[in-house]
Design a protein around this motif. Structure first.
Motif, PDB file in Angstrom:
ATOM      1  N   UNK A  95      20.672  50.866  30.549  1.00 36.98           N
ATOM      2  CA  UNK A  95      20.918  50.265  32.018  1.00 36.98           C
ATOM      3  C   UNK A  95      22.284  49.731  31.914  1.00 36.98           C
ATOM      4  N   UNK A  96      23.231  49.910  32.870  1.00 38.45           N
ATOM      5  CA  UNK A  96      24.584  49.223  32.920  1.00 38.45           C
ATOM      6  C   UNK A  96      24.433  48.273  34.122  1.00 38.45           C
ATOM      7  N   UNK A  97      25.007  47.218  33.881  1.00 42.04           N
ATOM      8  CA  UNK A  97      24.772  46.219  34.767  1.00 42.04           C
ATOM      9  C   UNK A  97      26.303  45.469  34.953  1.00 42.04           C
ATOM     10  N   UNK A  98      26.595  45.075  36.245  1.00 42.44           N
ATOM     11  CA  UNK A  98      27.779  44.639  36.520  1.00 42.44           C
ATOM     12  C   UNK A  98      27.925  44.436  38.077  1.00 42.44           C
ATOM     13  N   UNK A  99      29.255  44.031  38.699  1.00 42.82           N
ATOM     14  CA  UNK A  99      29.336  43.613  39.738  1.00 42.82           C
ATOM     15  C   UNK A  99      29.573  45.079  40.523  1.00 42.82           C
ATOM     16  N   UNK A 100      28.856  45.357  41.577  1.00 41.22           N
ATOM     17  CA  UNK A 100      28.628  46.824  42.344  1.00 41.22           C
ATOM     18  C   UNK A 100      30.123  46.858  43.266  1.00 41.22           C
ATOM     19  N   UNK A 101      30.745  47.962  43.395  1.00 44.78           N
ATOM     20  CA  UNK A 101      31.722  48.281  44.351  1.00 44.78           C
ATOM     21  C   UNK A 101      31.278  48.252  45.606  1.00 44.78           C
ATOM     22  N   UNK A 102      30.251  48.749  45.925  1.00 47.79           N
ATOM     23  CA  UNK A 102      29.426  49.276  47.067  1.00 47.79           C
ATOM     24  C   UNK A 102      28.344  48.825  47.225  1.00 47.79           C
ATOM     25  N   UNK A 103      27.569  48.971  48.296  1.00 50.21           N
ATOM     26  CA  UNK A 103      26.099  48.676  48.424  1.00 50.21           C
ATOM     27  C   UNK A 103      25.398  49.652  47.908  1.00 50.21           C
ATOM     28  N   UNK A 104      25.713  50.728  47.584  1.00 48.27           N
ATOM     29  CA  UNK A 104      24.969  51.796  46.821  1.00 48.27           C
ATOM     30  C   UNK A 104      24.882  51.544  45.442  1.00 48.27           C
ATOM     31  N   UNK A 105      25.435  50.638  44.788  1.00 50.84           N
ATOM     32  CA  UNK A 105      25.325  50.280  43.437  1.00 50.84           C
ATOM     33  C   UNK A 105      25.673  51.641  42.553  1.00 50.84           C
ATOM     34  N   UNK A 106      26.638  52.360  42.858  1.00 49.72           N
ATOM     35  CA  UNK A 106      26.885  53.688  42.287  1.00 49.72           C
ATOM     36  C   UNK A 106      28.018  53.729  41.489  1.00 49.72           C
ATOM     37  N   UNK A 107      28.660  52.476  41.796  1.00 49.39           N
ATOM     38  CA  UNK A 107      29.984  52.243  40.732  1.00 49.39           C
ATOM     39  C   UNK A 107      30.253  50.740  40.630  1.00 49.39           C
ATOM     40  N   UNK A 108      31.060  50.498  39.896  1.00 53.18           N
ATOM     41  CA  UNK A 108      31.351  49.050  39.207  1.00 53.18           C
ATOM     42  C   UNK A 108      32.511  48.447  40.060  1.00 53.18           C
ATOM     43  N   UNK A 109      32.429  47.402  40.413  1.00 59.04           N
ATOM     44  CA  UNK A 109      33.537  46.776  41.252  1.00 59.04           C
ATOM     45  C   UNK A 109      34.775  46.518  40.142  1.00 59.04           C
ATOM     46  N   UNK A 110      36.076  46.486  40.495  1.00 58.93           N
ATOM     47  CA  UNK A 110      37.069  46.195  39.676  1.00 58.93           C
ATOM     48  C   UNK A 110      37.371  44.490  39.550  1.00 58.93           C
ATOM     49  N   UNK A 111      37.503  44.438  38.256  1.00 65.21           N
ATOM     50  CA  UNK A 111      38.012  43.354  37.681  1.00 65.21           C
ATOM     51  C   UNK A 111      39.055  42.250  38.797  1.00 65.21           C
ATOM     52  N   UNK A 112      38.786  41.249  39.185  1.00 62.39           N
ATOM     53  CA  UNK A 112      39.883  40.650  40.077  1.00 62.39           C
ATOM     54  C   UNK A 112      40.881  39.878  39.403  1.00 62.39           C
ATOM     55  N   UNK A 113      41.986  40.810  39.819  1.00 63.04           N
ATOM     56  CA  UNK A 113      43.202  40.226  39.041  1.00 63.04           C
ATOM     57  C   UNK A 113      44.448  40.271  40.397  1.00 63.04           C
ATOM     58  N   UNK A 114      45.465  39.712  40.215  1.00 64.45           N
ATOM     59  CA  UNK A 114      46.627  39.674  41.153  1.00 64.45           C
ATOM     60  C   UNK A 114      47.005  41.230  41.063  1.00 64.45           C
ATOM     61  N   UNK A 115      47.527  41.719  42.643  1.00 65.95           N
ATOM     62  CA  UNK A 115      47.828  42.991  42.927  1.00 65.95           C
ATOM     63  C   UNK A 115      47.152  44.099  42.183  1.00 65.95           C
TER      64      UNK A 115
END
Length: 179
Positions: A95-115
């Motif tokens: 099972x993978x875990x991390x911040x979700x990019x969307x409410x569907x939880x089907x993808x990981x959000x990108x790491x917050x960096x400048x630009x």
């Protein structure tokens, strides 16, 4: 003095009766869940642990290749390795875990960096389909005494109809459940 004692007893009795009434209403049940499992003595050695993470190069992808929500880039295979598995475990699910990019939880959000890039996430799949975050993968069979490679793929997925360019990195942790 006697009046204060009677008043205290009345207040305590009222509080006890009220709490009993509340707890009786809270104990009504519509169903039941039984939790079953086992704590095992030993498990496989995880090669891609926190101090030796798997690195997945997703490459450089043109924003135009992710023109509309749901578009994906080429999948990149990656392996999680388990070794020294005891004979007592025959399969593993990841099972993978991390911040979700969307409410569907089907993808990981990108790491917050400048630009950073926007409108895109990182999607993980097992051997059968897209693997939502916090959802067990298919069961991978394990063999004792050999290195067991669990194959997955990752790819960029457009989470909106507009993707902007920039760094597009993500991080996931994973947990293993043995069968």
């Amino acid at each position: 003095m006697e009046f204060l004692t009677v008043k205290k007893i009345f207040c305590v009795t009222t509080l006890v009766a009220a709490s009993l009434g509340l707890s009786a209403g809270a104990s009504a049940a519509d169903g039941q869940v039984n939790f079953e499992g086992q704590i095992i003595t030993e498990a496989c050695q995880v090669v891609n642990n926190m101090s030796n993470p798997a690195e997945v190069a997703l490459g450089k992808v043109a924003a135009s290749a992710l023109a509309k929500k749901g578009d994906t880039a080429s999948p990149q295979k990656f392996i999680l390795s388990l070794k020294n598995c005891p004979p007592s475990v025959s399969a593993a699910q990841v099972s993978f875990d991390g911040d979700a990019a969307t409410s569907e939880n089907n993808s990981l959000a990108l790491t917050q960096v400048a630009d950073m890039a926007t409108g895109v996430g990182v999607q993980i799949s097992d051997t059968s389909a897209v693997l939502p975050l916090r959802t067990p993968s298919v069961a991978y069979p394990l063999t004792a005494g050999v290195d067991n490679d669990l194959a997955f793929v990752a790819r960029y997925v457009a989470t909106t109809d507009t993707v902007t360019p920039g760094p597009a990195n993500a991080v996931a942790t994973f947990s293993i459940t043995y069968n």
